[in-house]
Design a protein around this motif. Sequence first.
Motif, PDB file in Angstrom:
ATOM      1  N   TYR A  36       0.838  -1.204   0.000  1.00 53.94           N
ATOM      2  CA  TYR A  36       0.000   0.000   0.000  1.00 53.94           C
ATOM      3  C   TYR A  36       0.873   1.255   0.000  1.00 53.94           C
ATOM      4  CZ  TYR A  36      -4.148  -2.801   1.042  1.00 53.94           C
ATOM      5  OH  TYR A  36      -5.177  -3.694   0.982  1.00 53.94           O
ATOM      6  N   ALA A  39       2.660   1.610  -3.392  1.00 47.15           N
ATOM      7  CA  ALA A  39       1.759   2.012  -4.468  1.00 47.15           C
ATOM      8  C   ALA A  39       1.225   3.426  -4.258  1.00 47.15           C
ATOM      9  CB  ALA A  39       0.593   1.039  -4.568  1.00 47.15           C
ATOM     10  N   ASP A  40       1.609   4.058  -3.144  1.00 54.42           N
ATOM     11  CA  ASP A  40       1.184   5.410  -2.805  1.00 54.42           C
ATOM     12  C   ASP A  40      -0.340   5.507  -2.705  1.00 54.42           C
ATOM     13  OD1 ASP A  40       1.726   8.002  -2.037  1.00 54.42           O
ATOM     14  OD2 ASP A  40       1.586   8.792  -4.081  1.00 54.42           O
ATOM     15  N   LYS A  41      -0.919   4.504  -2.022  1.00 55.31           N
ATOM     16  CA  LYS A  41      -2.354   4.476  -1.747  1.00 55.31           C
ATOM     17  C   LYS A  41      -2.554   4.622  -0.248  1.00 55.31           C
ATOM     18  CE  LYS A  41      -3.271   3.726  -6.020  1.00 55.31           C
ATOM     19  NZ  LYS A  41      -3.792   4.809  -6.823  1.00 55.31           N
ATOM     20  N   ASP A  80      -8.865   0.764  -8.802  1.00 55.47           N
ATOM     21  CA  ASP A  80      -7.693   1.629  -8.661  1.00 55.47           C
ATOM     22  C   ASP A  80      -6.623   1.034  -7.740  1.00 55.47           C
ATOM     23  OD1 ASP A  80      -6.115   3.999  -8.903  1.00 55.47           O
ATOM     24  OD2 ASP A  80      -6.894   4.662  -6.962  1.00 55.47           O
ATOM     25  N   ALA A  84      -2.874  -1.406  -8.600  1.00 58.11           N
ATOM     26  CA  ALA A  84      -1.617  -0.785  -8.168  1.00 58.11           C
ATOM     27  C   ALA A  84      -0.882  -1.694  -7.193  1.00 58.11           C
ATOM     28  CB  ALA A  84      -1.899   0.569  -7.522  1.00 58.11           C
ATOM     29  N   GLN A  87       0.697  -4.520  -9.189  1.00 61.35           N
ATOM     30  CA  GLN A  87       1.861  -4.062  -9.954  1.00 61.35           C
ATOM     31  C   GLN A  87       3.076  -3.923  -9.043  1.00 61.35           C
ATOM     32  OE1 GLN A  87       1.312  -0.309 -11.875  1.00 61.35           O
ATOM     33  NE2 GLN A  87       3.057  -0.607 -13.234  1.00 61.35           N
ATOM     34  N   VAL A  88       2.879  -3.372  -7.861  1.00 59.38           N
ATOM     35  CA  VAL A  88       3.980  -3.180  -6.919  1.00 59.38           C
ATOM     36  C   VAL A  88       4.459  -4.515  -6.370  1.00 59.38           C
ATOM     37  CG1 VAL A  88       4.506  -2.256  -4.630  1.00 59.38           C
ATOM     38  CG2 VAL A  88       3.358  -0.840  -6.296  1.00 59.38           C
TER      39      VAL A  88
END
Length: 112
Positions: A36, A39-41, A80, A84, A87-88
Motif C-alpha cells: 500500500y 503504491a502510494d495508496k 484503482d 496498483a 503491480q507493486v
Amino acid sequence: MLMEGFAGLMWLLYTAMLVLAVVALVMAALAREDAYRAADKQNKMFWLIILGVTVLVNLVVPFLFLQIAGLIATIVFLVDVRPALRQVSGGGRGGRRGSSSDGPYGPWNGGR
C-alpha cells in the motif's frame, strides 16, 4: 406480480453488492502492508475499515444510500487500488513475465 419481481431484483442487487464487498475485503486483507505504501495508496487499515463497514452496512442496515456509498468505495478499491498493489507486488498478468507478442506456447513471430 410486478412488485414481487421488483423485490426479487432488489434482493439480487443487494446480494451482489454484498458479495463484491466481501471479495474486496478479502483481497484487501491478503495484500501486504508495505505494498500500500509502495503504491502510494491509503494504508491497509484504512481500506480494511472502509470495506469492513461496507460489508456491515450491507448486512445490517438496509439503507440504499449507504449501500451505494459502500459500492463506490468497493469499486474504487477493485479498479484503482488493487491493480496498483498487484503491480507493486510483482503480480502481473497470469503471473508470467513476457513480451506482449508472446502467445500461450511461447513467442509469436508472425509466421516467419
